[in-house]
Write an enzyme that holds these catalytic residues in place. Structure first.
Site, PDB file in Angstrom:
ATOM      1  N   TYR A 126       0.808  -1.220   0.000  1.00  0.00           N
ATOM      2  CA  TYR A 126       0.000   0.000   0.000  1.00  0.00           C
ATOM      3  C   TYR A 126       0.843   1.273   0.000  1.00  0.00           C
ATOM      4  CZ  TYR A 126      -4.277  -2.675   1.059  1.00  0.00           C
ATOM      5  OH  TYR A 126      -5.339  -3.537   1.020  1.00  0.00           O
ATOM      6  N   LYS A 193       3.950 -14.336   5.423  1.00  0.00           N
ATOM      7  CA  LYS A 193       4.209 -15.374   4.426  1.00  0.00           C
ATOM      8  C   LYS A 193       5.715 -15.339   4.169  1.00  0.00           C
ATOM      9  CE  LYS A 193       2.153 -18.451   1.821  1.00  0.00           C
ATOM     10  NZ  LYS A 193       1.269 -19.520   2.296  1.00  0.00           N
ATOM     11  N   ASP A 250      -5.470  -5.157   6.401  1.00  0.00           N
ATOM     12  CA  ASP A 250      -6.689  -4.622   5.792  1.00  0.00           C
ATOM     13  C   ASP A 250      -7.706  -5.742   5.616  1.00  0.00           C
ATOM     14  OD1 ASP A 250      -8.493  -2.980   4.558  1.00  0.00           O
ATOM     15  OD2 ASP A 250      -7.379  -2.776   2.685  1.00  0.00           O
TER      16      ASP A 250
END
Ligand code: NAI
Ligand code: MG
Length: 357
Positions: A126, A193, A250
């Site tokens: 983002y 991850k 988010d």
């Protein structure tokens, strides 16, 4: 403590003005003497100032240091990807805090959910490092990556870059532990991850593991984000604080909202070292804007978080208790919760449920 507080109020777009005025009424009733500095952002600001995020709005927040805002619609093609992202970056509001707890009288699949998402708010996918497919910049990047990384990016690919920094991670980790200690939370679960993205998610994980801070009694664990998501929907009561990079934060904060009854109920805060902006997790809900049925509770509970931030603990608890009592009554509720009450009816019921200040 009842004192003078100055708070910037940004009504926002769509259902924003409706839920903002509800929250303002409830906060005024709970803690008399708040001085509201009303400023615009979004559509109203564009009409008034020709600017979606006017400098005078940012200046007001820099002066009052705290703000509460309704959701803002980002018009497509405005130059900003998102006004919210611009606001968070402009004021360096690096931590999003989104508590999702089971509410009385709101039937959901799981009981005793009491989660807090702590989301890094400024970096990751983002941050806004975007290369449009077919642009000269994307072509230059492709050539650079061919020599730097030995990879072949397809010529018609758009590319978004995922930066995660040590400094950016350290501060969100410190924030999460401070939050957990102050709010007597037992455990932080970090989602990542790292196996697939060792240089970004992996850095987030190892930086968090190695950060030397007073962790108090707060436990720490990490989990692959996909595995974490599966466990979260099966057994949300097992989790406590979730510490997440921007994108996962988010997504999972909406998931957590869904677990406790939907977007109309879940409050949020964007916090930096200097400023704090409180806002619900939901957006401007254009589908129901102007119809008078928006659920004001997410915005009102964002107001309770604001009161706590200002040190008005009793006022914050009174607002939360009033919301709980109206919800557990089971009759006054907006259509998103299966009822037929209006925003005004819910707000009035909450006002009546407040103890006389
Ligand atoms: P949304 O959250 O506005 O709406 C999703 C669904 O939830 C809709 O069906 C809506 O009616 C319902 N909903 C949301 N809040 C509700 C409430 N308080 N009471 C009853 N129902 C409610 O998400 P959407 O449609 O993806 O986004 C709409 C606009 O909001 C977009 O322009 C988006 O960019 C913006 N947005 C702004 C945010 C902010 O200012 N912080 C956050 C998220 C979206
Ligand atoms: Mg979101």
């Amino acid at each position: 403590m009842t004192g003078r507080h100055r708070v910037t109020l940004i009504p926002g777009d769509g259902i924003g003005p409706e839920v903002s005025s509800a929250a303002r009424m409830v906060l005024d009733a709970a803690v008399p003497g708040i001085e509201w500095v009303e400023r615009t952002a979004g559509a109203a600001a564009l009409a008034e100032h020709g600017d979606l995020l006017p400098e005078e709005t940012l200046d007001a927040i820099r002066t009052t240091r705290v703000a509460i805002k309704g959701p803002i619609t980002t018009p497509v093609g405005s130059g900003f990807r998102s006004i919210n992202v611009a606001l968070r970056q402009g004021l360096d509001l690096f931590a999003a805090v989104r508590p999702a707890r089971s509410l009385p009288g709101v039937p959901t699949r799981h009981e005793k959910v009491d989660l807090v998402v702590v989301r890094e708010n400024t970096e990751d996918l983002y941050q806004g490092v975007e290369f449009a497919a077919g642009s000269p910049q994307a072509d230059a990047l492709r050539i650079e990556l061919r020599s730097l990384a030995g990879v072949e990016i397809k010529p018609d690919a758009g590319v978004t870059v995922k930066p995660i920094s040590v400094a950016g991670t350290r501060r969100i980790v410190r924030f999460a532990f401070e939050y957990a200690k102050t709010n007597r939370r037992a455990r932080i679960t970090l989602g990542h991850k790292a196996g697939i993205m060792p240089t970004s998610d992996g850095l987030f994980l190892t930086t968090a593991r190695n950060e030397e801070i007073d962790r108090g009694d707060v436990g720490f664990e990490d989990m692959q984000i996909d595995h974490l998501t599966a466990r979260l929907v099966r057994d949300p009561a097992r989790f406590d604080v979730l510490l997440l990079p921007n994108l996962y934060g988010d997504i999972l904060s909406d998931l957590c909202a869904g677990l406790v009854g939907g977007l109309g109920l879940v409050p949020g805060a964007n916090i930096g070292w200097e400023y704090a902006v409180f806002e619900p997790v939901h957006g401007s809900a254009p589908d129901i804007a102007g119809t008078g049925v928006a659920n004001p509770i997410a915005m009102i509970l964002s107001g309770a978080m604001l009161l706590r931030h200002l040190g008005e603990m009793a006022g914050a608890s009174a607002v939360e208790a009033a919301v709980d009592s109206v919800l557990s009554g089971g009759t006054v509720r907006t259509p998103d919760l299966g009822g037929s009450s209006s925003t005004t009816q819910v707000t009035n019921a909450i006002l009546r449920a407040l103890p006389a200040a």
